[in-house]
Design a protein around this motif. Structure first.
Motif, mmCIF file in Angstrom:
data_model
loop_
_atom_site.group_PDB
_atom_site.id
_atom_site.type_symbol
_atom_site.label_atom_id
_atom_site.label_comp_id
_atom_site.label_asym_id
_atom_site.label_seq_id
_atom_site.Cartn_x
_atom_site.Cartn_y
_atom_site.Cartn_z
ATOM 1 N N PRO A 1 19.453 13.928 -13.276
ATOM 2 C CA PRO A 1 20.633 14.411 -13.997
ATOM 3 C C PRO A 1 20.269 15.275 -15.216
ATOM 4 O O PRO A 1 21.116 16.005 -15.712
ATOM 5 C CB PRO A 1 21.343 13.123 -14.431
ATOM 6 N N PHE A 2 19.002 15.202 -15.673
ATOM 7 C CA PHE A 2 18.587 16.034 -16.794
ATOM 8 C C PHE A 2 18.181 17.440 -16.340
ATOM 9 O O PHE A 2 17.820 18.283 -17.149
ATOM 10 C CB PHE A 2 17.462 15.353 -17.587
ATOM 11 N N GLN B 1 15.615 18.694 -14.666
ATOM 12 C CA GLN B 1 14.227 19.110 -14.899
ATOM 13 C C GLN B 1 13.364 18.687 -13.722
ATOM 14 O O GLN B 1 13.578 17.623 -13.123
ATOM 15 C CB GLN B 1 13.681 18.461 -16.181
ATOM 16 N N LEU C 1 13.460 4.963 -2.763
ATOM 17 C CA LEU C 1 13.340 4.902 -4.222
ATOM 18 C C LEU C 1 13.325 6.317 -4.771
ATOM 19 O O LEU C 1 12.497 7.132 -4.370
ATOM 20 C CB LEU C 1 12.048 4.177 -4.614
ATOM 21 N N LYS C 2 14.240 6.601 -5.684
ATOM 22 C CA LYS C 2 14.308 7.938 -6.270
ATOM 23 C C LYS C 2 14.022 7.835 -7.766
ATOM 24 O O LYS C 2 14.641 7.032 -8.467
ATOM 25 C CB LYS C 2 15.692 8.550 -6.042
ATOM 26 N N LEU C 3 13.107 8.671 -8.228
ATOM 27 C CA LEU C 3 12.687 8.610 -9.628
ATOM 28 C C LEU C 3 12.654 10.000 -10.245
ATOM 29 O O LEU C 3 12.578 11.014 -9.529
ATOM 30 C CB LEU C 3 11.273 8.012 -9.744
ATOM 31 N N PHE C 4 12.651 10.048 -11.567
ATOM 32 C CA PHE C 4 12.356 11.271 -12.308
ATOM 33 C C PHE C 4 11.622 10.871 -13.582
ATOM 34 O O PHE C 4 11.378 9.683 -13.801
ATOM 35 C CB PHE C 4 13.613 12.102 -12.575
ATOM 36 N N GLU C 5 11.306 11.846 -14.443
ATOM 37 C CA GLU C 5 10.412 11.678 -15.603
ATOM 38 C C GLU C 5 8.978 11.493 -15.094
ATOM 39 O O GLU C 5 8.606 10.447 -14.559
ATOM 40 C CB GLU C 5 10.807 10.474 -16.496
ATOM 41 N N ARG D 1 6.077 10.851 -16.244
ATOM 42 C CA ARG D 1 5.212 9.729 -16.636
ATOM 43 C C ARG D 1 5.687 8.399 -16.044
ATOM 44 O O ARG D 1 4.903 7.464 -15.925
ATOM 45 C CB ARG D 1 5.103 9.642 -18.169
ATOM 46 N N ALA D 2 6.983 8.324 -15.708
ATOM 47 C CA ALA D 2 7.471 7.137 -14.993
ATOM 48 C C ALA D 2 6.993 7.198 -13.547
ATOM 49 O O ALA D 2 6.617 6.186 -12.955
ATOM 50 C CB ALA D 2 9.000 7.083 -15.042
ATOM 51 N N GLN E 1 3.223 6.388 -13.292
ATOM 52 C CA GLN E 1 2.999 4.951 -13.460
ATOM 53 C C GLN E 1 3.421 4.185 -12.202
ATOM 54 O O GLN E 1 2.732 3.254 -11.782
ATOM 55 C CB GLN E 1 3.764 4.423 -14.676
ATOM 56 N N TYR E 2 4.537 4.581 -11.624
ATOM 57 C CA TYR E 2 4.962 3.940 -10.376
ATOM 58 C C TYR E 2 3.869 4.086 -9.311
ATOM 59 O O TYR E 2 3.474 3.107 -8.666
ATOM 60 C CB TYR E 2 6.277 4.546 -9.881
ATOM 61 N N LYS F 1 10.648 -1.625 -7.472
ATOM 62 C CA LYS F 1 11.718 -0.624 -7.589
ATOM 63 C C LYS F 1 12.393 -0.747 -8.950
ATOM 64 O O LYS F 1 12.600 0.226 -9.651
ATOM 65 C CB LYS F 1 12.741 -0.833 -6.467
ATOM 66 N N ALA G 1 10.129 0.353 -11.697
ATOM 67 C CA ALA G 1 10.005 1.812 -11.710
ATOM 68 C C ALA G 1 11.212 2.448 -12.394
ATOM 69 O O ALA G 1 11.062 3.370 -13.192
ATOM 70 C CB ALA G 1 9.856 2.347 -10.294
ATOM 71 N N LEU G 2 12.407 1.919 -12.107
ATOM 72 C CA LEU G 2 13.606 2.465 -12.743
ATOM 73 C C LEU G 2 13.592 2.192 -14.241
ATOM 74 O O LEU G 2 14.077 3.000 -15.035
ATOM 75 C CB LEU G 2 14.865 1.863 -12.117
ATOM 76 N N LYS H 1 10.940 2.140 -16.079
ATOM 77 C CA LYS H 1 10.042 3.158 -16.638
ATOM 78 C C LYS H 1 10.754 4.501 -16.766
ATOM 79 O O LYS H 1 10.543 5.247 -17.723
ATOM 80 C CB LYS H 1 8.793 3.331 -15.764
ATOM 81 N N VAL H 2 11.591 4.824 -15.792
ATOM 82 C CA VAL H 2 12.346 6.076 -15.867
ATOM 83 C C VAL H 2 13.167 6.100 -17.152
ATOM 84 O O VAL H 2 13.092 7.055 -17.934
ATOM 85 C CB VAL H 2 13.275 6.240 -14.642
ATOM 86 N N ASN I 1 11.296 6.331 -20.367
ATOM 87 C CA ASN I 1 10.887 7.710 -20.619
ATOM 88 C C ASN I 1 12.064 8.577 -21.056
ATOM 89 O O ASN I 1 11.904 9.469 -21.885
ATOM 90 C CB ASN I 1 10.204 8.301 -19.384
ATOM 91 N N GLN J 1 14.112 12.344 -23.899
ATOM 92 C CA GLN J 1 15.379 13.084 -23.884
ATOM 93 C C GLN J 1 16.284 12.715 -25.055
ATOM 94 O O GLN J 1 16.933 13.573 -25.650
ATOM 95 C CB GLN J 1 16.150 12.819 -22.570
ATOM 96 N N ILE K 1 25.273 12.094 -19.521
ATOM 97 C CA ILE K 1 24.438 11.513 -18.468
ATOM 98 C C ILE K 1 24.407 9.992 -18.613
ATOM 99 O O ILE K 1 24.487 9.255 -17.619
ATOM 100 C CB ILE K 1 23.017 12.119 -18.513
#
Lengths: 213, 263
Positions: free
Chosen positions: A51-52, A54, A63-67, A69-70, A73-74, B141, B144-145, B147-148, B151, B156, B196
Motif C-alpha cells: 500500500p506504500f 514502493q 504469504l504476501k510481504l513488503f518492506e 528488511r522484513a 528476515q523472513y 506467517k 513475518a507480518l 516484521k513488516v 519496518n 514510513q 494506509i
C-alpha cells in the motif's frame, strides 16, 4: 514451480536486498519487473501488494510481504537450513541475535538515510538530467564520515558488523555501498582500512556478483 | 537531525532525589542508583541493584519506547539519567555504551545494547514468558507480518511523525520557532500513511495481527507527543486509527511511562 515471487526493479536498492538474500540461499524464484517509469508501483494492482507504493513486494505461496528488511528476515528464518546462514552462528542465542538486530537498525537509521541521499544526488539525479547539489553532498558526507568511523572501530574487533560471520546486517548495506563506490564518495570507504576490506569482502561474494551491475 | 536535537539539550528529569545526583559519570558507579520498579510507587524509590539498566531520559521518544517494553513485561530496571545538556551522551563513558552517541542504551547483566527497536525486540524475546506478550505467538506467517509493520513504523511513520513532533514541540524547548510550511508539508505526507493505517486497521485489530505487538508499541512515544498538538486531528478524524490510538495509549504500562515524565 517456484512459490517465491519478487515484484521489483533491478536498479532498486531495496529490491536488490531481497534478490541478494534469495541468491545467498540458492532459492528459486520468479522476478516480476515493475515498470517504475510507467508508474506501475502507484497503481491499484501493485498497491494491493504494498500500500506504500514502493518496490519490492514479495510472495511466498500465500504469504504476501513488503518492506525489504522484513522480507530478508523472513527468508533468513524460513530457510534457515539452506544456503548461506544469514543469521548469527548461534541463532537461538538471544543476545547474539540482539547484536545483529542492532546492526540492522544502525543500517536502517544511521547509514541508509545518509547514504541514500548521496546516491540520489550523485547517481539518480544525473539519470534524470538534473545536477548534483555539492553542498548537500558535502553535508551528507560529513555525516557518513562519522558513521564510518564507528564502523571502522567495530570492524577492527570483528570480521563483519555483527560478529565473525556474514549476516543480514552486512547484506543490507550491499546495494547502496555498491552505488556509492561508483561516485566520489567511494573515498570515504577506501580511506578506512577495515571498512575497505569489508566492502571488498561483501561485494565479491558470488551472490553480490550476480546482482550488482 | 531529529534524533540529535531531541537528545541534545533536554534537561535532566526533575526527579526529587535523596542523593545528590543521578547524573551519569564514572564516579557514580560506587553510589547506589534509584531503582524504578514496575509497580508505580508513591513511596520513595528503594535503593537496590537491578540487572537491567536503561541510560536515557523520560522525555526522549526512543527512551520511552524501551521503558514501555520494560513496563509491559513487568521487569525491574534502573533508569540512569544522561545529562544531555552537558553533552554526556557524546562523550565517554556513554560512547562505550552507544558509539553513535544517542540515548537510550540498555545493559542487562554484561550485555550492552542500543537502538531502541533492537532493545525492545531483545526484551520481547528474552522475557517472552513474562508479563504481556509483545510478539504474536504463532507461525512464521504472523512473525513475518509483524516484521513488516515494525519496518513500516521505522521507515514510513517515524521519519515523518518525529519531524512533526520536532517542529511542534521540541523546537520550542530549544528556543527555536516552528516552521508552519514544514509542518504542512509533513502532515501532507503523514495523512497518506494514516490512510494506509486506516485501511489496515479495518482488517486487523492491531497493526500486525489481532493482538498488541511491538509494531504498535513503537508508535506510542511519538503519537503521545502529537496527540498533545493540533496534529491530533489527523488521528482523530480516522475512526479506526482513532480507536487504535485510544486502545494503545490506554494501556497501563504506557501510563507508567508517561508518569515518569511527570516526576
Amino acid at each position: 514451480m517456484a512459490g517465491i515471487k519478487v515484484f521489483g526493479h533491478p536498479a532498486s536498492a531495496p529490491t536488490m536486498r531481497v534478490l541478494l538474500t534469495l541468491h545467498e540461499k540458492n532459492l528459486d524464484f520468479e522476478f516480476v519487473h515493475v515498470d517504475l517509469m510507467g508508474g506501475e508501483h502507484k497503481k491499484e494492482a501493485f498497491l494491493a501488494r504494498n500500500p506504500f507504493g514502493q518496490v519490492p513486494a514479495f510472495e511466498d505461496g500465500d504469504l504476501k510481504l513488503f518492506e525489504s528488511r522484513a522480507i530478508t528476515q523472513y527468508i533468513a528464518h524460513r530457510y534457515e537450513g539452506q544456503g548461506t546462514n544469514l543469521l548469527p552462528a548461534d541463532s537461538k542465542n538471544i543476545a547474539h541475535y540482539a547484536i545483529m538486530a542492532i546492526g540492522m537498525q544502525v543500517e536502517a537509521h544511521q547509514f541508509e538515510p545518509v547514504a541514500a541521499k548521496l546516491v540520489s544526488e550523485q547517481v539518480f539525479k544525473l539519470k534524470k538530467g538534473l545536477t548534483t547539489d555539492q553542498a548537500v553532498v558535502a553535508e551528507e558526507e560529513a555525516k557518513l564520515d562519522k558513521v564510518l568511523d564507528v564502523y571502522e572501530a567495530r570492524l577492527k574487533e570483528f570480521k563483519y558488523l555483527a560478529g565473525d560471520t556474514f549476516t543480514l546486517t552486512d547484506l543490507h548495506h550491499i546495494p547502496t555501498v555498491k552505488y556509492l563506490l561508483g561516485t566520489p564518495t567511494k573515498k570515504l570507504f577506501t580511506e578506512r582500512p577495515r571498512v575497505n576490506e569489508w566492502v571488498a569482502e561483501i561485494t565479491k561474494r558470488p551472490a553480490s556478483q550476480k546482482i550488482l551491475q | 537531525m531529529i534524533t540529535i536535537l531531541q537528545s541534545q539539550l533536554l534537561p535532566p528529569p526533575p526527579i526529587k532525589l535523596r542523593h545528590s545526583s543521578l547524573l551519569f559519570s564514572p564516579s557514580q558507579h560506587s553510589r547506589p542508583n534509584l531503582k524504578f520498579t514496575s509497580k508505580s510507587s508513591p513511596s520513595p524509590p528503594t535503593i537496590t541493584m537491578a540487572s537491567i539498566k536503561v541510560h536515557g531520559v523520560p522525555m526522549s521518544t526512543a527512551t520511552m519506547r524501551v521503558l514501555a517494553a520494560l513496563y509491559e513485561k513487568d521487569l525491574e530496571f534502573e533508569l540512569i539519567p544522561v545529562d544531555m545538556r552537558a553533552g554526556a551522551h557524546k562523550q565517554e563513558p556513554f560512547l562505550s555504551l552507544n558509539p553513535f552517541g544517542q540515548i537510550p542504551a540498555l545493559q542487562d547483566g554484561d550485555l550492552t545494547l542500543f537502538e531502541s527497536r533492537a532493545i525492545t525486540e531483545y526484551i520481547a524475546d528474552e522475557y517472552s514468558e513474562k508479563g504481556e506478550k509483545l510478539m504474536c505467538p504463532g507461525c512464521n506467517k504472523v512473525k513475518a507480518l509483524t516484521k513488516v509493520w515494525l519496518n513500516v513504523e521505522g521507515q514510513q511513520f517515524d521519519p515523518i511523525a518525529s519531524k512533526i513532533a520536532f517542529e511542534r514541540i521540541f523546537k520550542g524547548m530549544f528556543g527555536m520557532t516552528t516552521d508552519p510550511a514544514a509542518v504542512q508539508e509533513l502532515e501532507g505526507k503523514l495523512v497518506r500513511v494514516l490512510d494506509i493505517y486506516e485501511a489496515r486497521l479495518s482488517k486487523s485489530e492491531f497493526l500486525a495481527c489481532d493482538c498488541f505487538t511491538l509494531a504498535d508499541l513503537h508508535h506510542l512515544p511519538v503519537i503521545h507527543y502529537l496527540m498533545g498538538t493540533d496534529s491530533k486531528a489527523l488521528f482523530e478524524s480516522r475512526p479506526k486509527v482513532c480507536e487504535w490510538v485510544k486502545k494503545i495509549t490506554a494501556r497501563p504500562a504506557w501510563a507508567k511511562v508517561v508518569d515518569l515524565q511527570k516526576q
